[in-house]
Scaffold this motif. Sequence first.
Motif, PDB file in Angstrom:
ATOM      1  N   ALA A  10     -15.098  -8.883  12.322  1.00 58.23           N
ATOM      2  CA  ALA A  10     -14.226  -8.539  13.451  1.00 58.23           C
ATOM      3  C   ALA A  10     -13.310  -9.691  13.836  1.00 58.23           C
ATOM      4  CB  ALA A  10     -15.079  -8.130  14.652  1.00 58.23           C
ATOM      5  N   GLY A  11     -12.194  -9.333  14.486  1.00 56.56           N
ATOM      6  CA  GLY A  11     -11.310 -10.333  15.081  1.00 56.56           C
ATOM      7  C   GLY A  11     -10.274 -10.913  14.147  1.00 56.56           C
ATOM      8  N   ASN A  12     -10.179 -10.398  12.931  1.00 62.63           N
ATOM      9  CA  ASN A  12      -9.242 -10.935  11.951  1.00 62.63           C
ATOM     10  C   ASN A  12      -7.835 -10.399  12.197  1.00 62.63           C
ATOM     11  OD1 ASN A  12      -8.616 -12.553   9.765  1.00 62.63           O
ATOM     12  ND2 ASN A  12      -9.737 -11.352   8.262  1.00 62.63           N
ATOM     13  N   GLY A  13      -6.869 -10.979  11.504  1.00 65.86           N
ATOM     14  CA  GLY A  13      -5.506 -10.474  11.513  1.00 65.86           C
ATOM     15  C   GLY A  13      -5.255  -9.644  10.269  1.00 65.86           C
ATOM     16  N   PRO A  14      -4.023  -9.172  10.074  1.00 69.24           N
ATOM     17  CA  PRO A  14      -3.699  -8.321   8.924  1.00 69.24           C
ATOM     18  C   PRO A  14      -3.627  -9.122   7.630  1.00 69.24           C
ATOM     19  CG  PRO A  14      -1.725  -8.798  10.192  1.00 69.24           C
ATOM     20  CD  PRO A  14      -2.864  -9.380  10.967  1.00 69.24           C
ATOM     21  N   LEU A  43     -12.881  -4.844  11.442  1.00 67.08           N
ATOM     22  CA  LEU A  43     -12.253  -4.417  12.697  1.00 67.08           C
ATOM     23  C   LEU A  43     -11.250  -5.491  13.092  1.00 67.08           C
ATOM     24  CD1 LEU A  43     -12.059  -2.502  15.116  1.00 67.08           C
ATOM     25  CD2 LEU A  43     -14.032  -3.679  16.118  1.00 67.08           C
ATOM     26  N   SER A  44      -9.977  -5.235  12.797  1.00 66.17           N
ATOM     27  CA  SER A  44      -8.962  -6.284  12.853  1.00 66.17           C
ATOM     28  C   SER A  44      -7.859  -5.963  13.853  1.00 66.17           C
ATOM     29  CB  SER A  44      -8.343  -6.480  11.459  1.00 66.17           C
ATOM     30  OG  SER A  44      -9.341  -6.687  10.486  1.00 66.17           O
ATOM     31  N   HIS A  45      -7.134  -7.015  14.229  1.00 65.78           N
ATOM     32  CA  HIS A  45      -5.979  -6.883  15.124  1.00 65.78           C
ATOM     33  C   HIS A  45      -4.710  -6.690  14.290  1.00 65.78           C
ATOM     34  CE1 HIS A  45      -8.524  -8.134  18.418  1.00 65.78           C
ATOM     35  NE2 HIS A  45      -8.754  -9.308  17.871  1.00 65.78           N
ATOM     36  N   GLU A  50       1.494   1.104  11.739  1.00 65.48           N
ATOM     37  CA  GLU A  50       2.013   1.167  10.369  1.00 65.48           C
ATOM     38  C   GLU A  50       1.440   0.032   9.525  1.00 65.48           C
ATOM     39  OE1 GLU A  50       4.253   3.593  12.939  1.00 65.48           O
ATOM     40  OE2 GLU A  50       3.919   1.411  13.137  1.00 65.48           O
ATOM     41  N   GLN A  51       1.298  -1.121  10.131  1.00 70.85           N
ATOM     42  CA  GLN A  51       0.710  -2.270   9.433  1.00 70.85           C
ATOM     43  C   GLN A  51      -0.739  -1.978   9.039  1.00 70.85           C
ATOM     44  OE1 GLN A  51       0.051  -5.932  11.792  1.00 70.85           O
ATOM     45  NE2 GLN A  51       1.489  -6.938  10.413  1.00 70.85           N
ATOM     46  N   PHE A  52      -1.460  -1.336   9.924  1.00 69.29           N
ATOM     47  CA  PHE A  52      -2.841  -0.930   9.659  1.00 69.29           C
ATOM     48  C   PHE A  52      -2.903   0.077   8.503  1.00 69.29           C
ATOM     49  CE2 PHE A  52      -5.987   2.464  10.876  1.00 69.29           C
ATOM     50  CZ  PHE A  52      -7.120   1.808  10.429  1.00 69.29           C
ATOM     51  N   GLU A  53      -2.049   1.085   8.535  1.00 66.59           N
ATOM     52  CA  GLU A  53      -2.039   2.100   7.477  1.00 66.59           C
ATOM     53  C   GLU A  53      -1.701   1.473   6.124  1.00 66.59           C
ATOM     54  OE1 GLU A  53      -2.877   5.158   7.601  1.00 66.59           O
ATOM     55  OE2 GLU A  53      -2.929   5.665   9.734  1.00 66.59           O
ATOM     56  N   LYS A  54      -0.792   0.537   6.124  1.00 66.40           N
ATOM     57  CA  LYS A  54      -0.398  -0.156   4.893  1.00 66.40           C
ATOM     58  C   LYS A  54      -1.583  -0.920   4.310  1.00 66.40           C
ATOM     59  CE  LYS A  54       2.961  -3.643   3.353  1.00 66.40           C
ATOM     60  NZ  LYS A  54       4.042  -4.558   3.810  1.00 66.40           N
ATOM     61  N   GLN A  55      -2.367  -1.537   5.179  1.00 65.87           N
ATOM     62  CA  GLN A  55      -3.522  -2.306   4.716  1.00 65.87           C
ATOM     63  C   GLN A  55      -4.576  -1.398   4.082  1.00 65.87           C
ATOM     64  OE1 GLN A  55      -4.387  -5.902   6.618  1.00 65.87           O
ATOM     65  NE2 GLN A  55      -6.569  -5.518   6.807  1.00 65.87           N
ATOM     66  N   ILE A  56      -4.794  -0.232   4.656  1.00 62.45           N
ATOM     67  CA  ILE A  56      -5.754   0.725   4.099  1.00 62.45           C
ATOM     68  C   ILE A  56      -5.340   1.122   2.680  1.00 62.45           C
ATOM     69  CG2 ILE A  56      -6.641   3.083   4.283  1.00 62.45           C
ATOM     70  CD1 ILE A  56      -6.537   2.785   7.303  1.00 62.45           C
ATOM     71  N   ILE A  57      -4.056   1.383   2.504  1.00 62.09           N
ATOM     72  CA  ILE A  57      -3.552   1.809   1.193  1.00 62.09           C
ATOM     73  C   ILE A  57      -3.732   0.704   0.154  1.00 62.09           C
ATOM     74  CG2 ILE A  57      -1.447   2.434  -0.078  1.00 62.09           C
ATOM     75  CD1 ILE A  57      -0.500   3.802   2.556  1.00 62.09           C
ATOM     76  N   LYS A  58      -3.523  -0.542   0.559  1.00 64.37           N
ATOM     77  CA  LYS A  58      -3.554  -1.655  -0.391  1.00 64.37           C
ATOM     78  C   LYS A  58      -4.949  -2.222  -0.634  1.00 64.37           C
ATOM     79  CE  LYS A  58       1.187  -3.175  -0.236  1.00 64.37           C
ATOM     80  NZ  LYS A  58       2.087  -4.326  -0.325  1.00 64.37           N
ATOM     81  N   GLU A  59      -5.933  -1.786   0.137  1.00 61.83           N
ATOM     82  CA  GLU A  59      -7.300  -2.296  -0.056  1.00 61.83           C
ATOM     83  C   GLU A  59      -7.857  -1.841  -1.412  1.00 61.83           C
ATOM     84  OE1 GLU A  59     -10.151  -4.264  -0.213  1.00 61.83           O
ATOM     85  OE2 GLU A  59      -9.469  -4.434   1.883  1.00 61.83           O
ATOM     86  N   HIS A  66     -11.572  -0.329   6.820  1.00 61.05           N
ATOM     87  CA  HIS A  66     -10.768  -0.947   7.878  1.00 61.05           C
ATOM     88  C   HIS A  66     -10.681  -0.063   9.120  1.00 61.05           C
ATOM     89  CE1 HIS A  66      -9.373  -4.282   5.395  1.00 61.05           C
ATOM     90  NE2 HIS A  66      -9.279  -3.421   4.409  1.00 61.05           N
ATOM     91  N   ARG A  67     -10.743  -0.718  10.272  1.00 67.74           N
ATOM     92  CA  ARG A  67     -10.484  -0.103  11.569  1.00 67.74           C
ATOM     93  C   ARG A  67      -9.582  -1.050  12.358  1.00 67.74           C
ATOM     94  NH1 ARG A  67     -12.270   3.426   9.076  1.00 67.74           N
ATOM     95  NH2 ARG A  67     -14.070   4.779   9.487  1.00 67.74           N
TER      96      ARG A  67
END
Length: 405
Positions: A10-14, A43-45, A50-59, A66-67
């Motif tokens: 938890a507490g990480n960035g993108p 569980l990240s900040h 859109e940044q969150f959705e992009k990260q899910i796709i690239k994982e 990711h949440r």
Amino acid sequence: MNERPMFILAGNGPYENRGCEAIVRGTVKILRNHYKDPSFLCLSHFQNHEQFEKQIIKEYDSEVIHRETNRNKKMFSPEWACQFIQRKFSEKKYMRSVYKELFPAINEAEAVLSVGGDNYSLDYGIPRAFTGLDDLVLENKKPMIIWGASVGPFDRVPEYEKYMKKHLQRVNGIFVRESATIEYLEKIGVKDNIYKTADPAFLMDPQEPQPKIKIEEESIGINLSPLMAKYVGDKSLESWINIAAGVLEEVIKRTENKLYLIPHVTIPISNDYLFLKQVKEKIKDSEERTVLIPPIYNASETKWIISKMKVFAGARTHSTIAALSSNVPTLSFGYSVKAKGINKDIFGHDNYCMNPEKLSSKTVADKIENILKESDEIRSHLKISIPKIKNKALLAGQGLQKITE
């Protein structure tokens, strides 16, 4: 312990901050070495959805889910620091909203690891988001770990330092990545829950980019960040762009090596690529001697690029960790104690660190020239010291096992 333990990171960035991704990759490697088939909830900040959705796709790791938090950026403002110290009020309700995605998973978690490197400091304001996370986890009687971190100093705000001493004594473990933090924590009386380790990012494996990219041999890698503007010249971004261009022109003048400009953080509010692009545009004959790496590579691919350099000079801490862990002689532009602490742990000194306030075209070119001359000796030292640092990072898993048994 669960048959297949799950850990909340938890507490990480993108991941657009490649240091944040490197911490996750290294942490996953550590925990897989000490636990059977673990899974991970990050569980990240994020700055936006859109940044969150992009990260899910690239994982690319199927065991990493990711949440996103529901963070209000005001929590980092200087005004909040004053309000916190003056009122000392509880904000559990607000924090429960920020970390609402924590609660469906916390009962199944083996532990919660607060990741992010230097979140527990005053570098980005009062760290309310992270102490609030700690309180929620402890309230739910789960092990709360500050993981692979630099902590403090908080002495600029004495009242807050007193609060942080008590707070830090309450968490189950503080896994510290460098000696300067240990010295500080011991000085303020935080001792019993400290685990000496190293940054998990030292363990991230490099990955050759696909499609392949050609890197010229004997090149110099440079990472400069817009964040450094706060410490250089008249503290304006325009001034720092001009100074940075002068620095690179002087390095070009003094050496015959090709320069690769390597972004490491490309989030909207602090984008190395856009900054380096502006710097490159100001350099004479920049097309012949400089190459700007596009912001399309993940942390492992960026580490691979950095690993091919003869010498590297970096502002972002995790860009220098990528270089050092690849045995590349490295100059660190350190605007906080963490860079000096990491260098002292590797070399026994901080001769390869430079305070940005002392930065000029001459001082940087002098340092890079000296490191080029000493590169064989430095590389030989790294080949001995870096395996010890990596082992220290890996052994953090043993400390965590003691807590979660």
